[in-house]
Design a protein around this motif. Structure first.
Motif, PDB file in Angstrom:
ATOM      1  N   ILE A 324       0.983  -1.221  -0.122  1.00 13.16           N
ATOM      2  CA  ILE A 324       0.080   0.114   0.021  1.00 13.16           C
ATOM      3  C   ILE A 324       0.908   1.284  -0.262  1.00 13.16           C
ATOM      4  CG2 ILE A 324      -0.219   0.117   2.608  1.00 13.16           C
ATOM      5  CD1 ILE A 324      -3.060   0.933   2.097  1.00 13.16           C
ATOM      6  N   ASP A 325       0.557   2.312  -0.623  1.00 10.85           N
ATOM      7  CA  ASP A 325       1.103   3.372  -0.617  1.00 10.85           C
ATOM      8  C   ASP A 325       1.065   3.924   0.752  1.00 10.85           C
ATOM      9  OD1 ASP A 325       2.096   6.085  -2.094  1.00 10.85           O
ATOM     10  OD2 ASP A 325       0.657   6.787  -0.634  1.00 10.85           O
ATOM     11  N   LYS A 326       2.274   4.710   1.450  1.00  9.07           N
ATOM     12  CA  LYS A 326       2.416   4.745   2.679  1.00  9.07           C
ATOM     13  C   LYS A 326       1.515   6.066   3.225  1.00  9.07           C
ATOM     14  CE  LYS A 326       7.305   3.408   2.928  1.00  9.07           C
ATOM     15  NZ  LYS A 326       8.593   3.907   3.017  1.00  9.07           N
ATOM     16  N   VAL A 327       1.537   7.148   2.361  1.00 10.58           N
ATOM     17  CA  VAL A 327       0.497   8.195   2.497  1.00 10.58           C
ATOM     18  C   VAL A 327      -1.043   7.753   2.488  1.00 10.58           C
ATOM     19  CG1 VAL A 327      -0.196  10.496   2.087  1.00 10.58           C
ATOM     20  CG2 VAL A 327       2.177  10.001   2.039  1.00 10.58           C
ATOM     21  N   LEU A 328      -1.409   7.130   1.719  1.00 13.75           N
ATOM     22  CA  LEU A 328      -2.741   6.732   1.381  1.00 13.75           C
ATOM     23  C   LEU A 328      -3.247   5.681   2.683  1.00 13.75           C
ATOM     24  CD1 LEU A 328      -5.041   6.267  -0.229  1.00 13.75           C
ATOM     25  CD2 LEU A 328      -4.400   4.448  -1.537  1.00 13.75           C
ATOM     26  N   GLY A 329      -2.172   4.879   2.995  1.00 10.72           N
ATOM     27  CA  GLY A 329      -2.347   3.904   4.028  1.00 10.72           C
ATOM     28  C   GLY A 329      -2.730   4.529   5.525  1.00 10.72           C
TER      29      GLY A 329
END
Length: 340
Positions: A324-329
């Motif tokens: 998962i994308d870190k910021v999106l997560g």
């Protein structure tokens, strides 16, 4: 011997021949040595009547020899030896050998013209050791640990009074939330407030928002408070600020998890009947942080807290594995909390 009691005696010109200052609050230890210096040694004599040693480099025998040597051009002398790890349960490096018999003998017959101060950054001394028992029996131990929540707020007010300004209601507590509980850090922030507001001024919480440079740990502390209060817009704003400052998302997840873990521990131990002071000692955080966590714990049941921690553990794994994308997560995690 209580810290405040020792300072009162020093102010009256009553000096013990030996003190052992121990604890995690280095500012209090420094203040104690400074007060001793000011009341014991004249300013013009301090260059040659105050000796400082590091016990990681100097054996206690040499320090005691200095203490037993007559002062030069002064009536009294002050000998300060830091790093007295041999009084704790910590394993000694073996670089320097310390003769405890020599120290025990000196304690029984100290030099009349010398005040000897041993310091060590440790919350506890090893009371199984004979020398520690002897120092305790002689009432030579001066604890310099973290101040309690009420003491810390009172101490801040006193520092503000000395600096010539005052805190508006709630501002002292806000400063602690922003800057943390280290006295050394808080002293610097008080100086900053004094320069900003001037003599006779009143510092408000809005002023602190502009003045205080918060650590990422304190920002996370505040973010979790927003989450607990369900002020999700404020939580997202703080997350955006952390990301703008290039803080690593995985580190943010780790710190959020740490705060929720503290909340869970405080909730569990409170239910078991522990006091906030006891909890602080058990989990190794400041009593003020325990007070805040106790208030936060009331908004969650134990199952909910454990679920949040499991979500954070899963998010940490997915971030690190690239699933998962870190910021999106992070954003999805906050949205799920808001929805729940």
């Amino acid at each position: 011997m209580e810290y405040k009691q020792a300072l009162k005696q020093i102010a009256k010109g009553q000096f013990a021949p030996v003190y052992v200052c121990y604890g995690s609050e280095s500012y209090l230890i420094q203040e104690f040595v400074q007060r001793l210096t000011e009341h014991l040694i004249e300013p013009e004599q301090r260059a040659f009547a105050v000796g400082r040693y590091d016990l990681a480099e100097t054996p206690i025998d040499a320090v005691i020899e200095e203490a037993e040597t007559l002062p030069f051009l002064a009536e009294r002398k002050l000998v300060v030896a830091s790093g007295a790890a041999f009084l704790t349960g910590a394993k000694e490096s073996g670089k320097v050998e310390h003769n405890m018999d020599r120290l025990t003998a000196y304690l029984k017959a100290p030099a009349e013209f010398t005040v000897l101060v041993l310091t060590v950054s440790a919350d506890k001394l090893d009371e199984r050791k004979k020398i520690v028992k002897a120092l305790k029996d002689a009432d030579r131990l001066v604890p310099c640990g973290m101040l309690g929540e009420a003491e810390l707020t009172q101490w801040l007010q006193q520092q503000a009074d000395k600096a010539g300004f005052s805190f508006a209601p709630g501002a002292a507590e806000q400063l602690i939330q922003y800057a943390g509980t280290s006295l050394q850090t808080l002293v610097k922030e008080v100086e900053k407030c004094s320069l900003y507001i001037g003599s006779g001024g009143v510092i408000t919480t809005d002023d602190l928002g502009q003045l205080v440079t918060k650590t990422v740990e304190q920002d996370i502390f505040q973010m979790v408070e927003h989450i607990v209060q369900m002020k999700m817009e404020d939580a997202f704003t703080m997350l955006a600020e952390l990301l703008r400052r290039k803080e690593e998302p995985i580190k943010i997840v780790m710190l959020i998890a740490r705060q929720f873990r503290i909340i869970l521990q405080v909730k569990d131990m409170t239910q078991q009947g522990y006091s906030q002071q006891q909890i602080a000692g058990q989990i190794g955080v400041h009593p003020y942080a325990v007070k805040i966590a106790a208030g936060q714990a009331g908004r969650f049941d134990t199952g909910r807290l454990m679920s949040i921690l499991q979500q954070l553990a899963d998010l940490d794994y997915r971030m690190k594995s690239g699933k998962i994308d870190k910021v999106l997560g992070l954003e999805l995690f906050l949205l799920r909390l808001a929805a729940a």
